[in-house]
Design an enzyme around this catalytic site. Structure first.
Site, PDB file in Angstrom:
ATOM      1  N   GLU A 272       0.859  -1.190   0.000  1.00  0.00           N
ATOM      2  CA  GLU A 272       0.000   0.000   0.000  1.00  0.00           C
ATOM      3  C   GLU A 272       0.894   1.237   0.000  1.00  0.00           C
ATOM      4  O   GLU A 272       1.738   1.387   0.875  1.00  0.00           O
ATOM      5  CB  GLU A 272      -0.913  -0.016   1.231  1.00  0.00           C
ATOM      6  CG  GLU A 272      -1.625   1.296   1.531  1.00  0.00           C
ATOM      7  CD  GLU A 272      -2.438   1.852   0.365  1.00  0.00           C
ATOM      8  OE1 GLU A 272      -3.209   1.090  -0.254  1.00  0.00           O
ATOM      9  OE2 GLU A 272      -2.277   3.061   0.050  1.00  0.00           O
TER      10      GLU A 272
ATOM     11  N   SER B 219     -19.810   7.349  -0.187  1.00  0.00           N
ATOM     12  CA  SER B 219     -21.053   7.591   0.566  1.00  0.00           C
ATOM     13  C   SER B 219     -21.256   6.619   1.725  1.00  0.00           C
ATOM     14  O   SER B 219     -22.158   6.805   2.521  1.00  0.00           O
ATOM     15  CB  SER B 219     -22.275   7.489  -0.365  1.00  0.00           C
ATOM     16  OG  SER B 219     -22.140   8.298  -1.496  1.00  0.00           O
TER      17      SER B 219
ATOM     18  N   HIS C 288     -25.017  -1.056  -1.100  1.00  0.00           N
ATOM     19  CA  HIS C 288     -26.027  -0.991  -2.155  1.00  0.00           C
ATOM     20  C   HIS C 288     -26.806  -2.298  -2.275  1.00  0.00           C
ATOM     21  O   HIS C 288     -26.322  -3.365  -1.914  1.00  0.00           O
ATOM     22  CB  HIS C 288     -25.355  -0.660  -3.494  1.00  0.00           C
ATOM     23  CG  HIS C 288     -24.965   0.788  -3.597  1.00  0.00           C
ATOM     24  ND1 HIS C 288     -25.878   1.788  -3.835  1.00  0.00           N
ATOM     25  CD2 HIS C 288     -23.755   1.399  -3.467  1.00  0.00           C
ATOM     26  CE1 HIS C 288     -25.244   2.951  -3.858  1.00  0.00           C
ATOM     27  NE2 HIS C 288     -23.956   2.748  -3.634  1.00  0.00           N
TER      28      HIS C 288
ATOM     29  N   VAL D 123       4.727   0.255  -5.465  1.00  0.00           N
ATOM     30  CA  VAL D 123       5.267  -0.656  -6.466  1.00  0.00           C
ATOM     31  C   VAL D 123       5.776   0.176  -7.643  1.00  0.00           C
ATOM     32  O   VAL D 123       5.035   0.976  -8.213  1.00  0.00           O
ATOM     33  CB  VAL D 123       4.198  -1.668  -6.931  1.00  0.00           C
ATOM     34  CG1 VAL D 123       4.704  -2.491  -8.110  1.00  0.00           C
ATOM     35  CG2 VAL D 123       3.799  -2.570  -5.770  1.00  0.00           C
TER      36      VAL D 123
ATOM     37  N   ILE E  95     -13.058  -0.611 -10.607  1.00  0.00           N
ATOM     38  CA  ILE E  95     -13.926  -0.961  -9.470  1.00  0.00           C
ATOM     39  C   ILE E  95     -14.390   0.328  -8.796  1.00  0.00           C
ATOM     40  O   ILE E  95     -13.785   0.828  -7.854  1.00  0.00           O
ATOM     41  CB  ILE E  95     -13.201  -1.874  -8.453  1.00  0.00           C
ATOM     42  CG1 ILE E  95     -12.450  -2.995  -9.148  1.00  0.00           C
ATOM     43  CG2 ILE E  95     -14.211  -2.414  -7.434  1.00  0.00           C
ATOM     44  CD1 ILE E  95     -13.308  -4.023  -9.839  1.00  0.00           C
ATOM     45  N   GLU E  96     -15.450   0.889  -9.324  1.00  0.00           N
ATOM     46  CA  GLU E  96     -16.076   2.070  -8.722  1.00  0.00           C
ATOM     47  C   GLU E  96     -17.361   1.592  -8.041  1.00  0.00           C
ATOM     48  O   GLU E  96     -17.563   0.391  -7.870  1.00  0.00           O
ATOM     49  CB  GLU E  96     -16.362   3.099  -9.822  1.00  0.00           C
ATOM     50  CG  GLU E  96     -17.150   2.521 -10.978  1.00  0.00           C
ATOM     51  CD  GLU E  96     -17.861   3.562 -11.812  1.00  0.00           C
ATOM     52  OE1 GLU E  96     -18.174   4.635 -11.286  1.00  0.00           O
ATOM     53  OE2 GLU E  96     -18.138   3.296 -12.985  1.00  0.00           O
ATOM     54  N   SER E  97     -18.217   2.523  -7.656  1.00  0.00           N
ATOM     55  CA  SER E  97     -19.476   2.154  -7.014  1.00  0.00           C
ATOM     56  C   SER E  97     -20.197   1.088  -7.840  1.00  0.00           C
ATOM     57  O   SER E  97     -20.240   1.225  -9.063  1.00  0.00           O
ATOM     58  CB  SER E  97     -20.355   3.401  -6.884  1.00  0.00           C
ATOM     59  OG  SER E  97     -21.588   3.062  -6.338  1.00  0.00           O
TER      60      SER E  97
ATOM     61  N   CYS F 225      -9.787  12.825  23.880  1.00  0.00           N
ATOM     62  CA  CYS F 225     -10.608  13.605  22.944  1.00  0.00           C
ATOM     63  C   CYS F 225     -11.898  13.953  23.656  1.00  0.00           C
ATOM     64  O   CYS F 225     -12.717  13.078  23.919  1.00  0.00           O
ATOM     65  CB  CYS F 225     -10.887  12.799  21.680  1.00  0.00           C
ATOM     66  SG  CYS F 225     -12.213  13.457  20.661  1.00  0.00           S
TER      67      CYS F 225
ATOM     68  N   CYS G 106     -14.378  20.127  17.621  1.00  0.00           N
ATOM     69  CA  CYS G 106     -13.194  20.992  17.630  1.00  0.00           C
ATOM     70  C   CYS G 106     -12.178  20.527  16.601  1.00  0.00           C
ATOM     71  O   CYS G 106     -11.157  21.184  16.410  1.00  0.00           O
ATOM     72  CB  CYS G 106     -12.584  21.071  19.018  1.00  0.00           C
ATOM     73  SG  CYS G 106     -11.501  19.710  19.461  1.00  0.00           S
TER      74      CYS G 106
END
Lengths: 417, 486
Positions: B33, B47, B51, B170, B341-343, B405, B442
């Site tokens: 990665e 989003s 689906h 890579v 590979i989209e939605s 936090c 904040c």
């Protein structure tokens, strides 16, 4: 659950909380406890290493840490309990506080509560600046903490958006550390910080102030690389063609402060939408009986001196709340901002007497007339040579008891004449 | 040089889902990665919708994997400890003409075996702020937290011995006798099989081995986030009828798991896949289009904005719609490409992972592990515990008693747990996406300094090396003055 009973519980151990706690002890409260989420007392003061604190109050100019130390010593002398590293999670209408620290969960039953939670800084998203989500974007106070508390340098070539006091002070501070301060950008036609800070922090170091300008885009896929600034017209719309690109690696935001009142609104205390603080009467008591508010969670102050003075009143009244028999409040009149006035604190009047008002005007103005009006009666009329939203105005006004019968509400106005 | 059997390029939701699926078997698997954490690209910025499968043509891979993935979500969520809520979705029609589009969508959905579809009259929907002529009700659509989902998949894979190499880009691929030589910014590796799950960079990876026969068209989607105060504006997701000419679903209104509401996304084909800037113009457009659905959205409700980049295989001219391509390299056996590979990629991910595993099983004999840990141990958040649970934990470990936090009530123990993740991701965002520190009102104003101290004191990270989110997003330039020890 560890249980306690106290007379006065003060939420927040910054300057307001310390002053209120000391004052509560001085006015007869026996068990006073300060709860603070940090591991230190003094709130934001330890990182404010510049001077100018306490001039009005004591005649001596102190640094933030010195000013805090003075009150911490007083708190110690008065035997005030301090619970550091303690976060208040909530409190209820019976004034029972739930807090947590490394010892566990605590339930603190208080006869009076003083709210002194302070404020937080507005972020990039309060003004919705478009562009990349780069690193190198800090609110001015966070940058100040890194430099002054931890010796960490957040940027070398810095643009500051917003001319609030913290931003001005940070411009000078970064200059001291060898950073290149490329300018302070302010959307208004005037600086929003105190005039003395404009002179001492910008003018003395030749740092440019871009009035009527704002940041329109942030560029930098990883670390910040550039900001675009552009001029705005009198309706705050960007004037096309005035864009300038400034290469920089840090953007500091000094966009103003927001009172921290989640605890108060959770329990149902009414909040003033203009100040962002609880609605209070002249005793600084909120709409929940026995709960008082002071400091920057009530309204954002200009100086710690005035803040401490008001906080002492809140502490005194919290202590008195223990002894006086609650008679039915005789009246509950509103105090409202009229023409030219942005807000007035307190917002409510519970008794006719001499009352201390704090207020801010809507815009800078030369010679003007401040009036306090009840119906058709003029209670006060005062000529002010020069007013500015950055400078809080304090006035004392006598409210004779016979006014009240005629009075729907008390109005504070500012006129040209 | 380290040898692997399967090398996955890309730690997005697809790469992480494949890694997790493969971790069930006795295999040496590595994930490269280039970002500083998994879910650094499109997997984080979308989003967050699970689906149902009403939007893709029957017989397309998009439809098949979406419907299959949807069915797998609940049990994955239960096992891996990420949230999913089946809030359902309304596709609304403003007039008779749009109603016919709803009927078409319903038919597509039925052909794809999506259950429970129902066309309702505008007055029958359970949304008081939405006025419409009619709506298609889709009960099997849900919401999740896309980054938590991806992190859960990746961390579970890592717990089952998949190696994750972060900040590892890579730079070259070479076909060899028994597999591939993989050149990276962290050295060279060998692997029998390479899975190209590089998202927007999928073409660049293919071109290292053969001439690609496709183009990638980045399509930016901007979003606005509304304050939690406005959570009651909608109960379910509200979609307009899809924008046909862009191959996208249009600006919709989506509740999130955290209680915020998303408006978006826009759809803007742009040249630079890395240009994820939000723009003032689009902020205005999103608000305008969202108000066509819910007129009551106030200006001040908007509290944040972000954008994500779709990986499209069809240009605007071609209509923007293309099916996924999941296949071995045309001239390169052993290279498994996952292209475009989209939605609904987030939903499809678990099903695509099964498919890729099947493809791998044709060249490597897969043997299941006996010690596969299918569940990820993920405790409750401090803020979700009962006072009794909180007390018990603090007694055991007092770091549960220190709130770091204050906006989201995240404790020191949780920040440390986040920084101790099995992937070794150590950015400020890695902490934020794992325990929510810095996600509140904040925006890190109070907690950043405390998290920095924890990174420094307990994880020995030099302040110069601290990052916001990616390899070059350093937070600081070092010390104002170095303190020398005597």
């Amino acid at each position: 659950m560890i249980n306690y009973d106290v007379d006065v519980a003060v939420i927040g151990g910054g300057p307001a909380g310390l002053a209120a706690a000391v004052s509560a002890r001085e006015h007869g409260a026996k068990n006073v406890v300060i709860l603070d989420r940090n591991s230190w007392l003094g709130g934001i003061l330890p990182q404010c290493i510049h001077d100018g604190f306490g001039v009005e109050e004591t005649g001596t100019s102190m640094t933030g840490p010195e000013y805090a130390e003075k009150y911490i010593e007083m708190a110690k002398k008065h035997g005030i309990d301090v619970m550091k590293g303690t976060m208040v999670l909530q409190f209820n209408k019976k004034l029972e506080i739930t807090a947590v620290n490394k010892k566990g969960l605590h339930k603190i039953r208080a006869k009076s509560i003083v709210l002194a939670m302070g404020c937080r800084e507005k972020t990039r998203w309060n003004v919705m600046i478009p562009g990349n989500r780069s690193s190198g974007i800090y609110t001015a106070g966070v940058a100040q903490a890194f430099i002054n508390l931890y010796n960490i340098i957040p940027g070398k070539n810095v643009v500051i958006l917003g001319s609030g006091d913290v931003g001005l002070i940070m411009a000078r501070r970064l200059k001291f550390e060898g950073a290149n301060v490329l300018g302070v950008v302010e959307i208004l036609p005037y600086a929003s910080g105190l005039p003395r800070n404009v002179v001492q922090c910008l003018d003395d170091y030749d740092i440019p102030l871009f009035l009527n300008y704002t940041v329109t885009c942030i560029d930098g896929k990883e670390r910040l690389e550039q900001v675009t600034i552009a001029q705005v017209d009198d309706k705050m719309n960007i004037i096309p063609g005035t864009e300038k690109k400034i290469k920089c690696d840090a953007l500091l935001l000094s966009l103003g402060l927001v009172p921290e009142n989640e605890l108060a609104s959770d329990v149902g205390i009414e909040i003033d939408t203009v100040t962002g603080g609880p609605i209070v009467n002249q005793y600084l008591e909120t709409t929940l009986a026995g709960v008082f508010a002071c400091g920057n969670c009530l309204q954002v102050y200009d100086t710690v001196d005035v803040l401490s003075a008001d906080a002492k009143n809140a502490g005194k009244n919290a202590a008195k709340n223990l002894t006086i028999q609650k008679e039915d409040k005789k009246i509950s009149a509103k105090i409202v901002p009229g023409k030219g006035v942005r807000y007035v604190v307190p917002q409510r009047l519970s008794e006719c007497e001499r009352v201390h008002l704090t207020l801010r005007v809507e815009k800078p103005q030369e010679s003007s007339m401040l009036r306090v009006i009840a119906g058709d009666k003029e209670l006060l009329k005062k000529r002010l040579p020069w007013v500015n939203p950055a400078n809080m105005i304090e006035i004392d006004v006598n409210i004779p008891s016979d006014t009240i019968a005629f009075m729907q509400s008390l109005e504070v106005t500012l006129d040209d004449h | 040089m380290k040898n692997f059997q399967v090398a996955i390029i890309g730690g997005g939701v697809i790469g992480s889902a494949i890694a997790r699926e493969l971790s069930k078997y006795k295999l040496d698997v590595v994930v490269f990665e280039m970002g500083s954490d998994v879910a650094s690209g499109a997997s984080k910025a979308n989003s967050g919708v699970v689906h149902s499968g009403i939007n893709s043509a029957p017989s397309s891979l998009k439809a098949r994997f979406c419907v299959e993935g949807n069915k797998m979500f609940q049990s994955l969520a239960d096992g891996l400890g990420f949230p999913v809520r089946w809030v359902g979705k309304c596709v609304i029609a403003k007039n008779e003409e749009e109603l016919s589009e709803l009927k078409r969508l319903k038919q597509v959905g039925m052909d794809n075996s999506v259950p429970g579809l129902e066309i309702k009259d505008g007055s029958e929907i359970n949304e008081s702020n939405v006025s419409c002529h009619a709506a298609l009700w889709v009960p099997t659509a849900g919401i999740t937290l896309p980054y938590e989902f991806t992190i859960a998949l990746a961390e579970n894979a890592a717990e089952n011995n998949v190696k994750f190499l972060l900040e590892t880009k890579v730079t070259g691929l070479k076909k060899q006798k028994n597999g591939f030589l993989i050149k990276t910014t962290k050295g060279d590796f060998n692997s029998e099989i390479v899975v190209n799950a590089a998202g927007l960079n999928c073409r660049e990876i293919v071109s290292m081995l053969e001439e690609p026969d496709f183009q990638v068209y980045p399509c930016r989607g901007e979003y606005l986030i509304l304050d939690k105060k406005y959570r009651s504006l909608v109960n379910s997701m509200i979609y307009p009828v899809p924008v046909k000419e862009l191959g996208v679903l249009g600006v919709h209104i989506t509740p999130t798991i955290e209680g915020n509401i998303l408006l978006g996304p826009s759809a803007e084909f742009i040249d630079d896949a890395e240009d994820k800037r939000t723009t003032k113009e689009m902020m205005k457009t999103l608000l305008k289009e969202a108000r066509e659905i819910i007129p009551a959205i106030p200006d001040k409700a908007v509290i944040n904005a972000y954008s994500g980049m779709r990986c499209k295989l069809a240009s605007l001219k071609e209509g923007g719609w293309a099916d996924y391509q999941i296949e071995e390299g045309k001239q390169t056996p052993g290279l498994i490409n996952l292209l475009g590979i989209e939605s609904p990629g987030l939903t499809a991910a678990p099903a695509i992972a099964k498919e890729v595993t099947k493809m791998i099983s044709q060249s490597i004999k897969l043997k299941t592990k006996n010690n596969f840990k299918s569940r990820r141990v993920k405790g409750k958040r401090f803020s979700e515990m009962t006072p009794q649970e909180q007390s018990i934990l603090i007694k055991k470990d007092d770091r549960w008693g220190r709130i770091v936090c204050r906006c989201e009530h995240v404790t020191e123990a949780e920040v440390i747990e986040a920084l101790s993740n099995p992937l070794g991701a150590r950015t400020l965002s890695s902490v934020k996406y794992r325990c929510r520190a810095g996600m509140g009102r904040c925006q890190g104003g109070f907690c950043t300094q405390h998290i920095v101290r924890i990174m420094e004191g307990q994880f020995n990270i030099d302040v110069k090396d601290m990052k916001l989110k990616s390899p070059d997003s350093n937070l600081f330039y070092g010390r104002t003055r170095e303190v020398k020890d005597d």
